[in-house]
Each structure stands twice: as structure tokens, then as C-alpha cells.
Design a protein around this motif. Sequence first.
Motif, PDB file in Angstrom:
ATOM      1  N   SER A 282     169.314 -48.174 -16.330  1.00 43.05           N
ATOM      2  CA  SER A 282     170.301 -47.478 -15.498  1.00 43.05           C
ATOM      3  C   SER A 282     170.220 -45.971 -15.660  1.00 43.05           C
ATOM      4  CB  SER A 282     171.716 -47.970 -15.824  1.00 43.05           C
ATOM      5  OG  SER A 282     172.009 -47.741 -17.197  1.00 43.05           O
TER       6      SER A 282
ATOM      7  N   SER B 168     165.810 -44.870 -14.709  1.00 39.93           N
ATOM      8  CA  SER B 168     165.320 -45.112 -13.340  1.00 39.93           C
ATOM      9  C   SER B 168     165.866 -44.110 -12.325  1.00 39.93           C
ATOM     10  CB  SER B 168     165.665 -46.524 -12.899  1.00 39.93           C
ATOM     11  OG  SER B 168     167.070 -46.683 -12.809  1.00 39.93           O
TER      12      SER B 168
ATOM     13  N   ARG C 262     163.332 -44.847  -5.966  1.00 40.19           N
ATOM     14  CA  ARG C 262     164.380 -45.845  -6.196  1.00 40.19           C
ATOM     15  C   ARG C 262     163.751 -47.238  -6.222  1.00 40.19           C
ATOM     16  NH1 ARG C 262     168.084 -43.117  -8.329  1.00 40.19           N
ATOM     17  NH2 ARG C 262     169.144 -41.597  -7.066  1.00 40.19           N
ATOM     18  N   THR C 263     164.189 -48.039  -7.157  1.00 39.35           N
ATOM     19  CA  THR C 263     163.746 -49.421  -7.229  1.00 39.35           C
ATOM     20  C   THR C 263     164.841 -50.232  -7.914  1.00 39.35           C
ATOM     21  OG1 THR C 263     161.915 -50.886  -7.833  1.00 39.35           O
ATOM     22  CG2 THR C 263     162.526 -49.199  -9.443  1.00 39.35           C
ATOM     23  N   TYR C 264     164.681 -51.536  -7.884  1.00 43.29           N
ATOM     24  CA  TYR C 264     165.676 -52.430  -8.480  1.00 43.29           C
ATOM     25  C   TYR C 264     165.166 -52.977  -9.805  1.00 43.29           C
ATOM     26  CZ  TYR C 264     167.787 -52.263  -3.881  1.00 43.29           C
ATOM     27  OH  TYR C 264     168.364 -51.818  -2.720  1.00 43.29           O
ATOM     28  N   GLU C 265     166.076 -53.101 -10.756  1.00 43.21           N
ATOM     29  CA  GLU C 265     165.706 -53.598 -12.080  1.00 43.21           C
ATOM     30  C   GLU C 265     165.041 -54.965 -11.994  1.00 43.21           C
ATOM     31  OE1 GLU C 265     167.582 -53.946 -16.567  1.00 43.21           O
ATOM     32  OE2 GLU C 265     168.933 -53.648 -14.890  1.00 43.21           O
ATOM     33  N   GLN C 266     165.567 -55.848 -11.144  1.00 47.97           N
ATOM     34  CA  GLN C 266     164.994 -57.189 -11.017  1.00 47.97           C
ATOM     35  C   GLN C 266     163.550 -57.117 -10.525  1.00 47.97           C
ATOM     36  OE1 GLN C 266     167.804 -56.100  -9.695  1.00 47.97           O
ATOM     37  NE2 GLN C 266     169.479 -57.360 -10.485  1.00 47.97           N
ATOM     38  N   LYS C 267     163.275 -56.191  -9.617  1.00 48.92           N
ATOM     39  CA  LYS C 267     161.931 -56.033  -9.074  1.00 48.92           C
ATOM     40  C   LYS C 267     160.976 -55.531 -10.166  1.00 48.92           C
ATOM     41  CE  LYS C 267     159.673 -54.098  -5.018  1.00 48.92           C
ATOM     42  NZ  LYS C 267     159.905 -53.341  -3.794  1.00 48.92           N
TER      43      LYS C 267
END
Length: 185
Positions: A37, A40, A89-94
Amino acid sequence: TESEIRAIAALDLSKNRHKDVARDIFLVGCYTAQRFSDYSTINEGNIRTLENGQQVIDLKQQKTGNHVVIPVRPELQAILEKYDNRLPRTYEQKVNYLIKEIAREAGITEKSRLVEKCDLVKTHTARRSGATNMYLAGIPTIAIMKVTGHKTEREFMKYIKITEEQTALELMSHPYFSGASNTTR
């Protein structure tokens, strides 16, 4: 380990933008020892130059509200420059999904318990790896805690992952074990 992080960094992922970004974001976590958090979302507003010319990342941790100042090492500088000091920007799950594939491609497939090590890698691995590698590099615990935001040495020591062999290697360089100390009484 540092060598595994270098192997991940050395991969040519230019033909797969999603993996390239996921790898770079993960490496930022390794080099800063922050939570996903926090690492990233690093952008030009977090980067400043000290009087001595050294660049640092200055941020307030989302989970704890702690203010931390992290020196920017050359590998981190290269990633920041690649994205003009604004990480994509990206997602933690990705990232968690892709970093396992990336670790496999980097040859991090040693068996750990009953699964391959690459299948255990996730975004939080970056934070632990960063803190552990700083510790193994001989950076004083209190200085690392200023970067990670840990409040007590007891909690910090539970957090880092040091094997018995790594501890033995660290001790071997100490004068007491190398025979260089003057311990006769």
C-alpha cells in the motif's frame, strides 16, 4: 535473497508489459522494505534530494501513520526513472499472481516444504526481503526500523527471516570468531 532479487531484476520482460510492471513494483518493495500500500503508490511527490545530493523517498505509511525516509539505491533509481518518478497503478492481487510466474522464470524453484519457492512469493515478500537483506548487509537494526516503521526491536527481529546458516556466516566475520579479537584474560 539478494541473488534471487538480482535474478528477477535481470529478466527481460519487455515483451509483456503486465509482467514488466509487476516485477518493477515488486522490486520497489524489495528496495524500500515497505508495505504494498505504500510502495506501489510512490510518485514524484515522495521523492526529494537531501543536502548531500542523495535522493530519498519520504512517505507517511498508510497502516501506521509513521513517517519514514528511505535512501534511494541505484537499482531503485533506475526503476523510478523508467516511469518518470510515477509508478504505474496496479492491483496487489495482480502483482501477487504475476510475481509467482516471474520468480519461476528467474529460476527461483527450490523446494520449500512441499511447494516450490516461487509459489510462495507475494507482494509482502518484498517488504520482508528488503528488511532481511538490509540486516544481512550489516545495516544497524535501529536504522532499518526507521525505514520499516517497526517500533520495537523484538517485533522487528520476529519479522526478518534469517536462517541459522546466515547467522553463522554473520558471526564468522566477527573478530571473536575469526580470531582477530584480543579476548585473552
